[in-house]
Design a protein around this motif. Structure first.
Motif, PDB file in Angstrom:
ATOM      1  N   UNK A  86     -41.797  -1.615 -33.485  1.00  0.00           N
ATOM      2  CA  UNK A  86     -41.236  -2.889 -33.933  1.00  0.00           C
ATOM      3  C   UNK A  86     -39.838  -2.673 -34.500  1.00  0.00           C
ATOM      4  N   UNK A  87     -38.940  -3.578 -34.176  1.00  0.00           N
ATOM      5  CA  UNK A  87     -37.616  -3.533 -34.808  1.00  0.00           C
ATOM      6  C   UNK A  87     -37.323  -4.882 -35.443  1.00  0.00           C
ATOM      7  N   UNK A  92     -30.113  -4.799 -42.817  1.00  0.00           N
ATOM      8  CA  UNK A  92     -30.737  -3.493 -42.676  1.00  0.00           C
ATOM      9  C   UNK A  92     -31.701  -3.568 -41.503  1.00  0.00           C
ATOM     10  N   UNK A  93     -31.465  -2.754 -40.513  1.00  0.00           N
ATOM     11  CA  UNK A  93     -32.343  -2.784 -39.346  1.00  0.00           C
ATOM     12  C   UNK A  93     -33.416  -1.712 -39.483  1.00  0.00           C
ATOM     13  N   UNK A  94     -34.679  -2.124 -39.431  1.00  0.00           N
ATOM     14  CA  UNK A  94     -35.767  -1.147 -39.512  1.00  0.00           C
ATOM     15  C   UNK A  94     -36.455  -1.034 -38.170  1.00  0.00           C
TER      16      UNK A  94
ATOM     17  N   UNK B 428     -41.088   4.550 -40.518  1.00  0.00           N
ATOM     18  CA  UNK B 428     -40.058   3.537 -40.367  1.00  0.00           C
ATOM     19  C   UNK B 428     -38.668   4.174 -40.493  1.00  0.00           C
ATOM     20  N   UNK B 429     -37.779   3.791 -39.600  1.00  0.00           N
ATOM     21  CA  UNK B 429     -36.376   4.195 -39.731  1.00  0.00           C
ATOM     22  C   UNK B 429     -35.587   2.973 -40.150  1.00  0.00           C
ATOM     23  N   UNK B 430     -34.673   3.123 -41.089  1.00  0.00           N
ATOM     24  CA  UNK B 430     -33.886   1.969 -41.516  1.00  0.00           C
ATOM     25  C   UNK B 430     -32.409   2.314 -41.488  1.00  0.00           C
ATOM     26  N   UNK B 431     -31.630   1.357 -41.015  1.00  0.00           N
ATOM     27  CA  UNK B 431     -30.181   1.571 -40.974  1.00  0.00           C
ATOM     28  C   UNK B 431     -29.469   0.316 -41.409  1.00  0.00           C
ATOM     29  N   UNK B 432     -28.504   0.447 -42.286  1.00  0.00           N
ATOM     30  CA  UNK B 432     -27.622  -0.683 -42.552  1.00  0.00           C
ATOM     31  C   UNK B 432     -26.469  -0.595 -41.553  1.00  0.00           C
TER      32      UNK B 432
END
Lengths: 159, 480
Positions: A86-87, A92-94, B428-432
């Motif tokens: 899931x994105x 902030x993109x998780x 989970x990967x998180x990016x701003x």
């Protein structure tokens, strides 16, 4: 991790989110308009009310027009045989990976607004976390739910 | 053991004590407020009546409480007004723990706590007082599933010569004292002390208080410092004593599929940890202990025990170099501890430092507005906070091998947490936006514990490394 997941959620999600955001925004608007009447009775300048309205216009634009669109653009999901990918996110993109064997149960939920657009939310619960894929077409959500619960066979041993 | 039994009569005493203890503040407050009042006698009468009432209900409850082991089940009947019957199947029982408080030990009794698989506390059972032999017999009988009668004989054998068969670890008194003196509980005790003092203060006659105060104020600074030191040392010793009492006789034993911990000098506690329920192993090195090379080992457990202590210590204090041998002996499942951590890139430094100094900066701004003369105080704090941020960045890192994922991080204490692949609930990967430009990402794993789940992870890891963790986790494409 691979590139972004393939599938998008229903395009109508934007409309549904806009409608619910608009409904929420009605409350501050009602308060702001009421403040004009109040100012009429007690002696304060109109400046407070006017600036509140100006602020509301900006916030309303952001919340009703801008955010749902970006949110829709970011939301993606993909179902694999062994995991769900899931994105989501606005600033902030998780990206989240949930293995099928960790899934404990799947729900579909539908409120009045989503019903109007024939959409439903899908929630996937593991023992420790809850993940959501919002605003899927009813049929697709139901199929996905059945598919996931079919694929998610939790071992007795593993929590 | 098939006919229903009652608890030991001392259970009534425990019940009364626990009720009175929960009401002690309300009662105390009422007494103090009404002291010297016209109603005082009635109030006292009321309280005596209330206590009498509790005693009577406790007696009836004791009469109503029966338990028995029938076939495959433990059956408990209880209830004063609403009668409850609870049948717990042996197969569902995860652990049976015997706890002895000081009063229990006086009468040679024990409390039996039975935990079942669910995290729901209402499915657990507890017998507040049975004789020690009875408790041990119960434990033996319920512990192993029926139909495997062979095994229950086998258990007897175990109890006799466990020394040879099972590995165990104990802690030396010297270590306990070190643990106590570095535990940081001095702060807690100091807090308690202040609260206690403010409560006691009003019972001290005014003239005594005034005399003491005026004597206090006429002393020189050096005397005051010495006094403060004495108080601090006293509290410190109290802290050591507390640790020694709590963790005295600490012993952890490894059975085939569970860890068994006994501890406590005054109150003897037993904890059984089925290996199945261990979700992660943690090594905590507090800021005081780390320079001395000491660490504490704990495990995150799913379900049971209730919310207050989300983590269970499996050893109070170890030398850093002893951790690996300890794990090899006691918990070989988690022994693949490595020092080859992959850290975060230097371009992550600004994030760490800004995050750490956020609060002091706010304080600085406030100071600049209201007390500009003292600008240097928060400024010093900002410097400290930034070095803490730097330290955090240097600590942060991860390590993976075939089935383990290890994250190392720091708030104040350095915390190394080791998870098995099949215990991680999601990654989970998180990016701003900025993160994306700089090719970094925050990685977070979720694990289950008996509180509300826990997240562990590394912030601002290199994106390629973050992807490596995700790939390791992904069942679709495993890199090993």
């Amino acid at each position: 991790m691979r590139e972004a997941p393939k599938n998008r959620i229903a395009k109508d999600a934007i409309k549904a989110w806009r409608l619910s955001a608009a409904l929420v925004m009605l409350v501050p608007w009602a308060l702001a308009i009421a403040s004009f009447f109040l100012v009429h009775f007690i002696e304060v300048t109109y400046w407070y009310s006017t600036s509140a309205v100006a602020l509301l216009i900006v916030v309303t634009y952001l919340v009703v027009v801008f955010v749902p669109k970006i949110r829709w653009r970011r939301w993606r999901y993909e179902l694999f045989e062994q995991e769900i990918y899931i994105q989501h996110g606005i600033l902030v993109v998780s990206r989240t990976l949930v293995p099928m064997i960790r899934v404990q149960h799947v729900d579909t939920k539908q409120g009045p607004i989503l019903k109007r657009y024939r959409l439903s939310n899908l929630t996937i619960s593991t023992a420790a976390t809850v993940h959501e894929i919002p605003a899927l077409p009813e049929k697709e959500a139901a199929d996905l739910r059945d598919q996931i619960s079919e694929l998610a066979r939790v071992d007795e041993d593993d929590v | 053991m098939s006919n229903p039994k009652r608890l030991h009569p001392a259970a009534m005493i425990f019940r009364v004590i626990s009720i009175v203890r929960s009401l002690i503040f309300a009662i105390g407050a009422t007494v103090i407020v009404t002291m010297g009042n016209d109603f005082f006698n009635y109030i006292v009468l009321g309280i005596v009546g209330l206590i009498a009432f509790f005693i009577i209900t406790s007696v009836i409850e004791w009469l109503r409480f029966r338990y028995a082991v029938v076939g495959d089940e433990l059956r408990i009947e209880q209830g004063l007004i609403v009668r409850k019957k609870r049948y717990i199947s042996k197969n569902r029982i995860q652990s049976i723990d015997l706890t002895q408080s000081v009063i229990h030990r006086l009468f040679n009794l024990t409390k039996v706590q039975i935990e079942t698989a669910g995290s729901d506390l209402s499915t657990d059972a507890s017998l507040s007082a049975v004789t020690l032999e009875e408790g041990q017999a119960l434990r033996k009988e319920l512990k192993y599933h029926n139909g495997e009668a062979v095994e229950s004989e086998y258990v007897d054998e175990i109890e006799q010569d466990e020394e040879e068969q099972y590995t165990k670890e104990t802690i030396s008194t010297k270590r306990l004292v070190i643990a106590g003196s570095t535990s940081g509980s001095i702060g807690v005790i100091l807090g308690l002390f202040i609260v206690l003092f403010s409560e006691v203060e009003r019972f001290i006659p005014t003239h005594v208080y005034d005399d003491a105060m005026s004597w206090f104020l006429t002393q020189t600074i050096s005397v005051l410092i010495v006094l403060a030191l004495i108080v601090l040392i006293f509290l410190w010793v109290l802290g050591i004593l507390g640790t020694v009492i709590k963790y005295g006789n600490f012993e952890v034993t490894r059975y085939e599929d569970e860890l068994y911990i006994t501890r406590g000098l005054l109150e003897k506690k037993q904890v059984t940890i089925p290996l199945k329920r261990i979700q992660a192993l943690g090594i905590k090195e507090s800021i005081v202990r780390q320079p001395l090379g000491f660490a504490t080992l704990y495990v995150e457990i799913a379900g049971g025990e209730g919310g207050q202590n989300a983590r269970t210590f499996i050893f109070p204090l170890l030398k850093r170099s002893e951790v690996k041998p300890f794990l090899e002996k006691i918990l070989p499942e988690y022994q693949s501890l490595s020092n080859e951590f992959i850290g975060v890139p230097n371009r992550a430094a600004p994030y760490y430092m800004v995050r750490a100094s956020f609060l002091p900066v706010v304080v600085l701004v406030v100071t600049l507005i209201f007390a500009i003369d003292f600008w240097y105080v928060p400024f010093v704090f900002i410097l400290i906070a930034m070095s803490l941020g730097w330290l955090r960045m240097k600590t942060a890192g991860y390590y993976i091998d075939r089935e383990h994922l290890i994250f190392r991080s720091r708030d104040f204490s350095k915390d190394t947490i080791m998870m098995k692949h099949n215990r991680v609930q999601s990654i989970q990967l998180r990016q701003t936006l900025l993160h994306r430009k700089q090719q970094i990402a925050t990685v977070q794993s979720s694990i289950l514990n008996n509180f509300a789940g826990r997240h562990a992870g590394v912030r601002e890891l290199d994106y390629e490394q973050a992807k490596r963790i995700a790939d390791w986790y992904s069942l679709q494409k495993r890199i090993f």
